[in-house]
Enzyme design. Structure first.
Site, PDB file in Angstrom:
ATOM      1  N   LYS A 114       0.898  -1.179   0.000  1.00 43.81           N
ATOM      2  CA  LYS A 114       0.000   0.000   0.000  1.00 43.81           C
ATOM      3  C   LYS A 114       0.923   1.211   0.000  1.00 43.81           C
ATOM      4  O   LYS A 114       1.657   1.450   0.953  1.00 43.81           O
ATOM      5  CB  LYS A 114      -0.878  -0.024   1.249  1.00 43.81           C
ATOM      6  CG  LYS A 114      -2.190   0.724   1.105  1.00 43.81           C
ATOM      7  CD  LYS A 114      -2.082   2.228   0.969  1.00 43.81           C
ATOM      8  CE  LYS A 114      -1.875   2.916   2.287  1.00 43.81           C
ATOM      9  NZ  LYS A 114      -1.641   4.377   2.100  1.00 43.81           N
TER      10      LYS A 114
ATOM     11  N   GLY B  58       6.294   4.194   9.113  1.00 42.00           N
ATOM     12  CA  GLY B  58       5.448   5.371   9.234  1.00 42.00           C
ATOM     13  C   GLY B  58       5.492   5.902  10.652  1.00 42.00           C
ATOM     14  O   GLY B  58       6.499   5.729  11.364  1.00 42.00           O
ATOM     15  N   SER B  59       4.395   6.507  11.076  1.00 37.99           N
ATOM     16  CA  SER B  59       4.371   7.170  12.382  1.00 37.99           C
ATOM     17  C   SER B  59       4.188   6.166  13.529  1.00 37.99           C
ATOM     18  O   SER B  59       3.671   5.062  13.330  1.00 37.99           O
ATOM     19  CB  SER B  59       3.226   8.175  12.412  1.00 37.99           C
ATOM     20  OG  SER B  59       2.002   7.499  12.216  1.00 37.99           O
TER      21      SER B  59
ATOM     22  N   VAL C 143       0.318   5.340  13.999  1.00 40.39           N
ATOM     23  CA  VAL C 143      -0.261   4.333  13.100  1.00 40.39           C
ATOM     24  C   VAL C 143       0.422   2.982  13.337  1.00 40.39           C
ATOM     25  O   VAL C 143      -0.232   1.935  13.302  1.00 40.39           O
ATOM     26  CB  VAL C 143      -0.159   4.768  11.619  1.00 40.39           C
ATOM     27  CG1 VAL C 143      -0.689   3.680  10.704  1.00 40.39           C
ATOM     28  CG2 VAL C 143      -0.924   6.064  11.385  1.00 40.39           C
ATOM     29  N   GLY C 144       1.715   3.012  13.632  1.00 40.84           N
ATOM     30  CA  GLY C 144       2.439   1.769  13.921  1.00 40.84           C
ATOM     31  C   GLY C 144       1.791   1.001  15.070  1.00 40.84           C
ATOM     32  O   GLY C 144       1.677  -0.229  15.033  1.00 40.84           O
TER      33      GLY C 144
ATOM     34  N   GLU D 164       9.001   0.276  11.489  1.00 37.99           N
ATOM     35  CA  GLU D 164      10.061   1.293  11.476  1.00 37.99           C
ATOM     36  C   GLU D 164       9.337   2.622  11.644  1.00 37.99           C
ATOM     37  O   GLU D 164       8.609   3.057  10.758  1.00 37.99           O
ATOM     38  CB  GLU D 164      10.832   1.196  10.155  1.00 37.99           C
ATOM     39  CG  GLU D 164      12.229   1.750  10.250  1.00 37.99           C
ATOM     40  CD  GLU D 164      12.277   3.234   9.978  1.00 37.99           C
ATOM     41  OE1 GLU D 164      12.021   4.011  10.924  1.00 37.99           O
ATOM     42  OE2 GLU D 164      12.558   3.612   8.837  1.00 37.99           O
TER      43      GLU D 164
ATOM     44  N   CYS E 181      13.814   9.628   8.936  1.00 30.89           N
ATOM     45  CA  CYS E 181      13.684   9.059  10.285  1.00 30.89           C
ATOM     46  C   CYS E 181      15.004   9.165  11.032  1.00 30.89           C
ATOM     47  O   CYS E 181      15.024   9.198  12.253  1.00 30.89           O
ATOM     48  CB  CYS E 181      13.309   7.587  10.210  1.00 30.89           C
ATOM     49  SG  CYS E 181      11.909   7.290   9.184  1.00 30.89           S
TER      50      CYS E 181
ATOM     51  N   GLU F  40       9.445  14.212  16.734  1.00 33.09           N
ATOM     52  CA  GLU F  40       9.999  14.141  15.383  1.00 33.09           C
ATOM     53  C   GLU F  40       9.340  15.225  14.526  1.00 33.09           C
ATOM     54  O   GLU F  40       8.123  15.231  14.350  1.00 33.09           O
ATOM     55  CB  GLU F  40       9.728  12.751  14.797  1.00 33.09           C
ATOM     56  CG  GLU F  40      10.457  12.515  13.507  1.00 33.09           C
ATOM     57  CD  GLU F  40      10.272  11.102  12.973  1.00 33.09           C
ATOM     58  OE1 GLU F  40       9.141  10.593  13.012  1.00 33.09           O
ATOM     59  OE2 GLU F  40      11.263  10.522  12.498  1.00 33.09           O
TER      60      GLU F  40
HETATM   61  P1  ADP Z   1       3.410   9.884   7.802  1.00 36.31           P
HETATM   62  O1  ADP Z   1       3.205  10.878   8.891  1.00 36.31           O
HETATM   63  O2  ADP Z   1       4.820   9.618   7.444  1.00 36.31           O
HETATM   64  O3  ADP Z   1       2.516  10.089   6.614  1.00 36.31           O
HETATM   65  P2  ADP Z   1       1.699   7.731   8.601  1.00 36.31           P
HETATM   66  O4  ADP Z   1       1.947   6.740   9.675  1.00 36.31           O
HETATM   67  O5  ADP Z   1       0.510   8.614   8.728  1.00 36.31           O
HETATM   68  O6  ADP Z   1       3.045   8.532   8.480  1.00 36.31           O
HETATM   69  O7  ADP Z   1       1.585   7.009   7.192  1.00 36.31           O
HETATM   70  C1  ADP Z   1       2.476   5.987   6.768  1.00 36.31           C
HETATM   71  C2  ADP Z   1       1.701   4.994   5.917  1.00 36.31           C
HETATM   72  O8  ADP Z   1       0.695   4.389   6.735  1.00 36.31           O
HETATM   73  C3  ADP Z   1       0.957   5.622   4.738  1.00 36.31           C
HETATM   74  O9  ADP Z   1       1.010   4.727   3.636  1.00 36.31           O
HETATM   75  C4  ADP Z   1      -0.453   5.739   5.260  1.00 36.31           C
HETATM   76  O10 ADP Z   1      -1.435   5.754   4.246  1.00 36.31           O
HETATM   77  C5  ADP Z   1      -0.564   4.474   6.091  1.00 36.31           C
HETATM   78  N1  ADP Z   1      -1.628   4.505   7.102  1.00 36.31           N
HETATM   79  C6  ADP Z   1      -2.164   5.587   7.723  1.00 36.31           C
HETATM   80  N2  ADP Z   1      -3.141   5.208   8.579  1.00 36.31           N
HETATM   81  C7  ADP Z   1      -3.222   3.849   8.513  1.00 36.31           C
HETATM   82  C8  ADP Z   1      -4.013   2.845   9.165  1.00 36.31           C
HETATM   83  N3  ADP Z   1      -4.930   3.174  10.056  1.00 36.31           N
HETATM   84  N4  ADP Z   1      -3.785   1.555   8.851  1.00 36.31           N
HETATM   85  C9  ADP Z   1      -2.833   1.213   7.971  1.00 36.31           C
HETATM   86  N5  ADP Z   1      -2.071   2.097   7.311  1.00 36.31           N
HETATM   87  C10 ADP Z   1      -2.252   3.395   7.567  1.00 36.31           C
END
Ligand code: ADP
Length: 503
Positions: free
Chosen positions: A194, A246-247, A250-251, A268, A303, A405
């Site tokens: 994705k 990602g964040s 969300v992680g 990560e 990161c 961050e």
């Molecule tokens: P950033 O702040 O770097 O955009 P995010 O954690 O928001 O970090 O996004 C990183 C990835 O996780 C993106 O591909 C985003 O679409 C995806 N993402 C965001 N929310 C969700 C979720 N609830 N479940 C799975 N993937 C998600």
């Protein structure tokens, strides 16, 4: 032969705008470009101008299901292929990506606003290298023999996990995707990626290129928003492993969903990486090291950005002056212009977030900022998401700029008096991804390297992700390793024990 929609050429296309338009509106599932089942798309923008450069298929649970079913069907045959042959195909993908490196670099510059010369070409070349590296590791998927009992042959074998769901961010999307899919594929898994909503196009081209080499269904990619497309991917019952960058927020959600399914995850999640500078360092090299460590050429959107720099007091003023002078000389401008060192922030949301941190820093009593480089004057870039690099001093340790961050061109610099206090300050963070130490005293450097809470510590250098070097953090920076043999064996296989009683 791949069925390619019109406008998507087989040969490299160096007209990045034409390529972005041609790649608009597609997922790649089961070896084919397909639109979202809902028919919906969303806009992709050039952050240097604000213009719409293309559209991405707006994926949802129905698209996820189609992609995962294709990946599951393909996985049965893919896993039967000898591991070295899988590796050879992945290496061939690396060679093809290498042949398209300039095209990919231009496209990623257009959609992310990162500078072509300083960032995007580097990313495209490292991506090819990652595939070539993992391509050679097929024969390392070895098991062991276990001395259980005479006449009982006991061995372990490495087996793939099944379908891997990979969720990637926008900052170095091709590279972070490569770190996930190359080891997953060589180990016999198939993948559904994705992509990040801000940067879906270059990774789609990578997927199409690789599908010229791989059997259909082994590598599928979806674009879409996190909750609508990412979450169903993690939840899908046939996804047996999730790897996420990602964040932290969300992680955590991804980890919770994976826990309910009892599947492994790699996370990560970012960092607040310290850089420790001692008075005996090689001064010029260290100042340049701070520029690369802070990823000023990527607008700090990394990161591992050295967003907390601790400098031994006798060197403090000189170091800040020299760093500010060097950053000041960097050219901010059109990402596709060869003269440009520094491009843009990715999106209006990130732009506002970074600006908010800067305003907060400037309003903090006792703090001051060196504001470096100049905003571009070209009228074509007046809507561009440019932010001047800021070097803050005098911030208190509890400031949000020091603890959170920022993911922007903002670093914080502090003086220290002895190694023990520098170490304590460096470790005073919820993150633990990377760190660097700059000294000619290896006794001090190595001692600190062992005591810093980080997944990767470098002395007198701060290289970005490299093939064969394990990458991954501790504390809130995440779980698991990427980029190495260890990453493939531990995170994309499980060990089965087989016992044969021949008494
Ligand atoms: P950033 O702040 O770097 O955009 P995010 O954690 O928001 O970090 O996004 C990183 C990835 O996780 C993106 O591909 C985003 O679409 C995806 N993402 C965001 N929310 C969700 C979720 N609830 N479940 C799975 N993937 C998600």
């Amino acid at each position: 032969m791949l069925d390619r929609p019109s406008g998507i050429p087989e040969a490299p296309l160096l007209d990045e705008r034409a390529l972005a338009r041609a790649l608009s509106g597609w997922h790649f599932i089961g070896g084919r470009f397909v639109p979202a089942r809902s028919g919906k798309t969303f806009a992709v923008h050039n952050p240097a101008t604000g213009e719409e450069i293309g559209r991405a298929a707006d994926g949802d649970a129905a698209d996820v299901d189609a992609a995962v079913e294709n990946a599951a069907a393909a996985q049965r045959e893919w896993a039967k292929m000898p591991a070295r042959k899988r590796g050879a195909l992945v290496a061939k993908c690396g060679a093809l990506l290498s042949a398209h490196a300039e095209e990919l670099a231009r496209l990623i510059a257009l959609e992310t606003g990162k500078a072509l010369r300083t960032e995007c070409r580097v990313e495209a070349n490292v991506v090819a290298d990652i595939f070539e590296f993992y391509g050679g590791l097929g024969s390392e998927l070895k098991g062991e023999s276990v001395p259980f009992a005479p006449n009982v042959l006991t061995v372990t074998v490495r087996e793939p996990l099944g379908v891997v769901g990979a969720i990637i961010p926008w900052n170095v999307p091709m590279l972070l995707m490569a770190l996930k899919i190359a080891p997953a594929l060589v180990a016999g898994n198939t993948v559904v990626v994705k992509s990040a909503e801000e940067a879906p196009l270059a990774v789609l081209r990578v997927c199409e290129l690789m599908n010229r080499v791989l059997p259909a269904g082994c590598f599928n990619i979806l674009s879409g928003y996190g909750p609508e497309c990412g979450a169903p991917l993690v939840q899908h019952p046939k996804v047996r492993k999730v790897t996420f960058t990602g964040s932290v927020e969300v992680g955590r959600t991804v980890y919770q969903t994976a826990a309910a399914k009892i599947i492994p995850v790699t996370l990560e999640l970012g960092g607040k990486s310290p850089m420790l500078v001692f008075a005996d360092c090689d001064f010029e090299k260290t100042v340049m090291g701070a520029i690369t460590s802070m990823r000023f050429t990527r607008q700090g959107q990394s990161c591992t950005a050295a967003s907390r720099i601790f400098v031994e007091r006798p060197l403090f003023e000189r170091f800040v002056d020299a760093l500010a002078a060097k950053v000041d000389a960097m050219v901010m401008g059109d990402p596709l212009d060869e003269k440009t060192d520094i491009g843009t922030i990715i999106s209006p949301t990130q732009f506002e977030k970074v600006k908010g941190f800067i305003e907060e820093g400037r309003a903090t009593k006792g703090a001051s900022a060196r504001v470096c480089s100049r905003l571009p004057e070209d009228p074509a870039l007046k809507k561009g998401l440019f932010i001047q690099p800021h070097i803050f001093t005098g911030l208190p340790p509890e400031s949000r700029l020091v603890r959170e961050e920022i993911f922007g061109p903002v670093t914080t610099v502090f003086p220290f008096d002895d190694a023990a206090s520098a170490l304590a300050a460096a470790n005073d963070s919820e993150y633990g991804l990377a760190a660097s130490i700059w000294t000619n005293n290896l006794r001090v450097g190595l001692d600190l390297a062992h005591r810093l809470e980080a997944g990767l510590v470098q002395i007198n250098q701060n290289l970005v992700v490299q093939a064969n070097i394990s990458y991954g953090g501790v504390k809130n920076s995440g779980l698991g390793k990427e980029a190495s043999l260890e990453a493939m064996l531990e995170h994309f296989t499980h060990k089965k024990t087989i016992m044969v009683n021949y008494a």
